[in-house]
Scaffold this motif. Sequence first.
Motif, PDB file in Angstrom:
ATOM      1  N   GLN A   9     -14.833 -34.079  71.767  1.00  0.00           N
ATOM      2  CA  GLN A   9     -14.090 -33.336  72.782  1.00  0.00           C
ATOM      3  C   GLN A   9     -15.064 -32.512  73.624  1.00  0.00           C
ATOM      4  O   GLN A   9     -16.007 -31.926  73.094  1.00  0.00           O
ATOM      5  CB  GLN A   9     -13.058 -32.402  72.142  1.00  0.00           C
ATOM      6  CG  GLN A   9     -11.841 -33.118  71.574  1.00  0.00           C
ATOM      7  CD  GLN A   9     -10.766 -32.139  71.121  1.00  0.00           C
ATOM      8  OE1 GLN A   9     -11.088 -31.016  70.727  1.00  0.00           O
ATOM      9  NE2 GLN A   9      -9.526 -32.552  71.190  1.00  0.00           N
ATOM     10  N   PRO A  11     -14.673 -29.460  76.385  1.00  0.00           N
ATOM     11  CA  PRO A  11     -13.814 -28.560  77.174  1.00  0.00           C
ATOM     12  C   PRO A  11     -14.298 -28.469  78.614  1.00  0.00           C
ATOM     13  O   PRO A  11     -15.457 -28.790  78.923  1.00  0.00           O
ATOM     14  CB  PRO A  11     -13.951 -27.221  76.454  1.00  0.00           C
ATOM     15  CG  PRO A  11     -15.258 -27.304  75.740  1.00  0.00           C
ATOM     16  CD  PRO A  11     -15.467 -28.743  75.385  1.00  0.00           C
ATOM     17  N   THR A  12     -13.430 -28.060  79.504  1.00  0.00           N
ATOM     18  CA  THR A  12     -13.788 -27.916  80.914  1.00  0.00           C
ATOM     19  C   THR A  12     -14.987 -26.982  81.065  1.00  0.00           C
ATOM     20  O   THR A  12     -14.977 -25.844  80.580  1.00  0.00           O
ATOM     21  CB  THR A  12     -12.599 -27.348  81.715  1.00  0.00           C
ATOM     22  OG1 THR A  12     -11.480 -28.229  81.566  1.00  0.00           O
ATOM     23  CG2 THR A  12     -12.957 -27.214  83.187  1.00  0.00           C
ATOM     24  N   ARG A  49      -9.883 -40.208  77.074  1.00  0.00           N
ATOM     25  CA  ARG A  49      -8.947 -39.469  77.917  1.00  0.00           C
ATOM     26  C   ARG A  49      -9.674 -38.393  78.707  1.00  0.00           C
ATOM     27  O   ARG A  49     -10.629 -37.781  78.225  1.00  0.00           O
ATOM     28  CB  ARG A  49      -7.845 -38.830  77.071  1.00  0.00           C
ATOM     29  CG  ARG A  49      -7.016 -39.837  76.272  1.00  0.00           C
ATOM     30  CD  ARG A  49      -5.991 -39.138  75.383  1.00  0.00           C
ATOM     31  NE  ARG A  49      -5.214 -40.097  74.613  1.00  0.00           N
ATOM     32  CZ  ARG A  49      -4.113 -40.698  75.052  1.00  0.00           C
ATOM     33  NH1 ARG A  49      -3.651 -40.392  76.266  1.00  0.00           N
ATOM     34  NH2 ARG A  49      -3.477 -41.566  74.312  1.00  0.00           N
ATOM     35  N   MET A  50      -9.174 -38.164  79.916  1.00  0.00           N
ATOM     36  CA  MET A  50      -9.692 -37.091  80.761  1.00  0.00           C
ATOM     37  C   MET A  50      -8.515 -36.261  81.244  1.00  0.00           C
ATOM     38  O   MET A  50      -7.577 -36.795  81.874  1.00  0.00           O
ATOM     39  CB  MET A  50     -10.473 -37.673  81.946  1.00  0.00           C
ATOM     40  CG  MET A  50     -11.196 -36.622  82.770  1.00  0.00           C
ATOM     41  SD  MET A  50     -12.282 -37.386  83.995  1.00  0.00           S
ATOM     42  CE  MET A  50     -13.059 -35.922  84.691  1.00  0.00           C
ATOM     43  N   ASN A  51      -8.509 -34.981  80.930  1.00  0.00           N
ATOM     44  CA  ASN A  51      -7.371 -34.095  81.231  1.00  0.00           C
ATOM     45  C   ASN A  51      -6.069 -34.656  80.675  1.00  0.00           C
ATOM     46  O   ASN A  51      -5.027 -34.574  81.313  1.00  0.00           O
ATOM     47  CB  ASN A  51      -7.251 -33.869  82.740  1.00  0.00           C
ATOM     48  CG  ASN A  51      -8.460 -33.160  83.312  1.00  0.00           C
ATOM     49  OD1 ASN A  51      -9.140 -32.400  82.620  1.00  0.00           O
ATOM     50  ND2 ASN A  51      -8.764 -33.422  84.584  1.00  0.00           N
ATOM     51  N   GLY A  52      -6.171 -35.285  79.492  1.00  0.00           N
ATOM     52  CA  GLY A  52      -4.988 -35.797  78.806  1.00  0.00           C
ATOM     53  C   GLY A  52      -4.577 -37.199  79.174  1.00  0.00           C
ATOM     54  O   GLY A  52      -3.765 -37.807  78.477  1.00  0.00           O
ATOM     55  N   ALA A  53      -5.121 -37.753  80.258  1.00  0.00           N
ATOM     56  CA  ALA A  53      -4.722 -39.089  80.709  1.00  0.00           C
ATOM     57  C   ALA A  53      -5.786 -40.115  80.320  1.00  0.00           C
ATOM     58  O   ALA A  53      -6.988 -39.868  80.524  1.00  0.00           O
ATOM     59  CB  ALA A  53      -4.513 -39.106  82.217  1.00  0.00           C
ATOM     60  N   ARG A  66     -15.663 -38.671  89.361  1.00  0.00           N
ATOM     61  CA  ARG A  66     -15.260 -37.627  88.426  1.00  0.00           C
ATOM     62  C   ARG A  66     -16.232 -37.519  87.244  1.00  0.00           C
ATOM     63  O   ARG A  66     -16.409 -36.448  86.674  1.00  0.00           O
ATOM     64  CB  ARG A  66     -13.845 -37.897  87.929  1.00  0.00           C
ATOM     65  CG  ARG A  66     -12.815 -37.979  89.051  1.00  0.00           C
ATOM     66  CD  ARG A  66     -11.416 -38.156  88.500  1.00  0.00           C
ATOM     67  NE  ARG A  66     -10.974 -36.966  87.783  1.00  0.00           N
ATOM     68  CZ  ARG A  66      -9.877 -36.933  87.025  1.00  0.00           C
ATOM     69  NH1 ARG A  66      -9.141 -38.034  86.873  1.00  0.00           N
ATOM     70  NH2 ARG A  66      -9.533 -35.823  86.407  1.00  0.00           N
ATOM     71  N   GLU A 149     -16.978 -33.954  87.914  1.00  0.00           N
ATOM     72  CA  GLU A 149     -16.528 -32.885  87.025  1.00  0.00           C
ATOM     73  C   GLU A 149     -17.308 -32.889  85.716  1.00  0.00           C
ATOM     74  O   GLU A 149     -17.418 -31.856  85.046  1.00  0.00           O
ATOM     75  CB  GLU A 149     -15.040 -33.059  86.726  1.00  0.00           C
ATOM     76  CG  GLU A 149     -14.146 -33.037  87.961  1.00  0.00           C
ATOM     77  CD  GLU A 149     -12.738 -33.514  87.656  1.00  0.00           C
ATOM     78  OE1 GLU A 149     -12.157 -33.040  86.646  1.00  0.00           O
ATOM     79  OE2 GLU A 149     -12.211 -34.369  88.395  1.00  0.00           O
TER      80      GLU A 149
END
Length: 583
Positions: A9, A11-12, A49-53, A66, A149
């Motif tokens: 994982q 985080p942003t 997944r990126m931002n949940g998608a 991105r 990002e």
Amino acid sequence: MLVSDVSLQLPTGGALGIVGESGSGKSLTCLSIMDLLPGALRQSAGAIRMNGAPLAPGRKGVRGRRIAMIFQDPGATMNPLRRIGPFLSGLVKLHRGLAGAAAEAEAMRLLDAVRMPAARERLRAYPHELSGGQNQRVMIAGALAGDPEILLADEPTTALDVTTQAQILDLLAELRAERGMGLVLVSHDFGVIAEAADHVAVMHAGSVVEQAPADRLFSSPQHPYTASLLASIPPETGRASVAERQGRPPNNLPSQATRGIGIEARRLSRTFETRGRARVNALNDVNLAVQPGEMLGVVGESGCGKSTFGRLLVGLDKPSSGDIFAGGEPVATEDGAAFRLSRRRLQMVWQDPLSVLNPRLPIGYQIMEVLKAHRITDDAESRMIELLQAVKLKAEHASRYAHQLSGGQRQRAVIARALAVEPQIVVFDEPVSALDLSVQAQVIEMIADIRNRFDLTGIFISHDIRVVRYVSDRIAVMYLGRIVEIGQADDIFHTPKHPYTQALLSAVLSPDPKRRKSRRVLRGDPPDPAHLPSGCPFHPRCPRAAVRCSAEPPALHTSADGRSTACHAVDVETSGMPWEFAA
């Protein structure tokens, strides 16, 4: 299955470090994120997944926009026939739709963003005209073309010397802070990971064996594999010197008779002529003596003249001026009986084993070729097996080809072949720079062992002063073809006098949270050796430069403690005179 059940994982705006040895699955994990798996490899399970998608196959609209990736070798990524400006403009057009003057202006802005010196001039340069650190800055600029990002950095500092590595890591940290960008950093170097990552995942054999916040993982590793990797790092303090570990007094040469012979360079210079008849002074008036049985470390940035010095010492290149003596006799460079004798007495171990091992012959055969050519023994096969065992290889490795060996095994095979002619002096040119930490530690210990067993005189060349200190009795620090400081290894490491030596030590990265310090990063690249500045060549980068430094080159002076330093500031401190800093 090359990578199995990996869950990570980010985080942003966070920084995730992935660390492990070669073949552990680090790079494949990043390539999976980008959907760039080589050949027939496919993601067989799981989701990214990126931002949940979940990310769609092909990563359309994601790859380069991105999420962007920096690869390990810029030379394998950039077209050598294309200038830097069109390379970056093409990426800007691809990801943002800009063209013409707008794309060129954005390329210029990207180079400024990565702190490229003389950015406008670099737009017209080809990759081969830039240094390793400058090419890596171009790769980072290209990755930023889509304003991503998340930035994936796959071993971005592996091929760089310590000062350039520190600059690149600082740059990545600054870009993260300015852009709020997430970073996934892949490396086999725990020091790099500790410097740049908030959270660390350790990979082994395709699986994540340990994950934890960086400070906790480095201060208290839970998995035995993590602990073993950390134990492979040459310690900064509290280790016995090489001399003490070999059973002789520290900082002294062997008291017993040694088979090794000394080697001496007197006023040694090497000048190359480039296109346009520019003269490059690769080595400038070097005076240096290595005593019988001594291991001298030579350290400095890329391009400082270390490898040129090594080639001259063993007679593989001719000096422009000066002399070299081995055992009191001149080193021959012309073919003949004297040259063949030099080939036996002086050997060199190269940085890249694949460039010196014949890919079409088993390594055992290549060692026996050397034994037979020099008529070392009547039983070449038995002697070959003994040499393999001396470098911690097995008899079964004799039938293997270079590509069937690991990096560490190939380096051992090259050392065995160098030992076949029973040399008295061996020059080790960056022998561990491309190896994993655990393999690096094994090869370093093996070099110390064979040095003692074969009574060798050695010169160990590296850009990593920590490794050099671990294997050497004395250290010579080189900058732009000159020796700027020389002394006992522990003295150089603990109390460096020259500002350049201090900068090299400051750039050494430590994985120990308690020992990590704020570094003084050496800014800028070394000057063009074809257009050296007046006075001291280090003064444009020196934090202690004074008016005198830009006008008068310092001589190498020896103090009462035996340390030699070429620095006006050190001379003034010794004499107690006042010092006027430059504006």
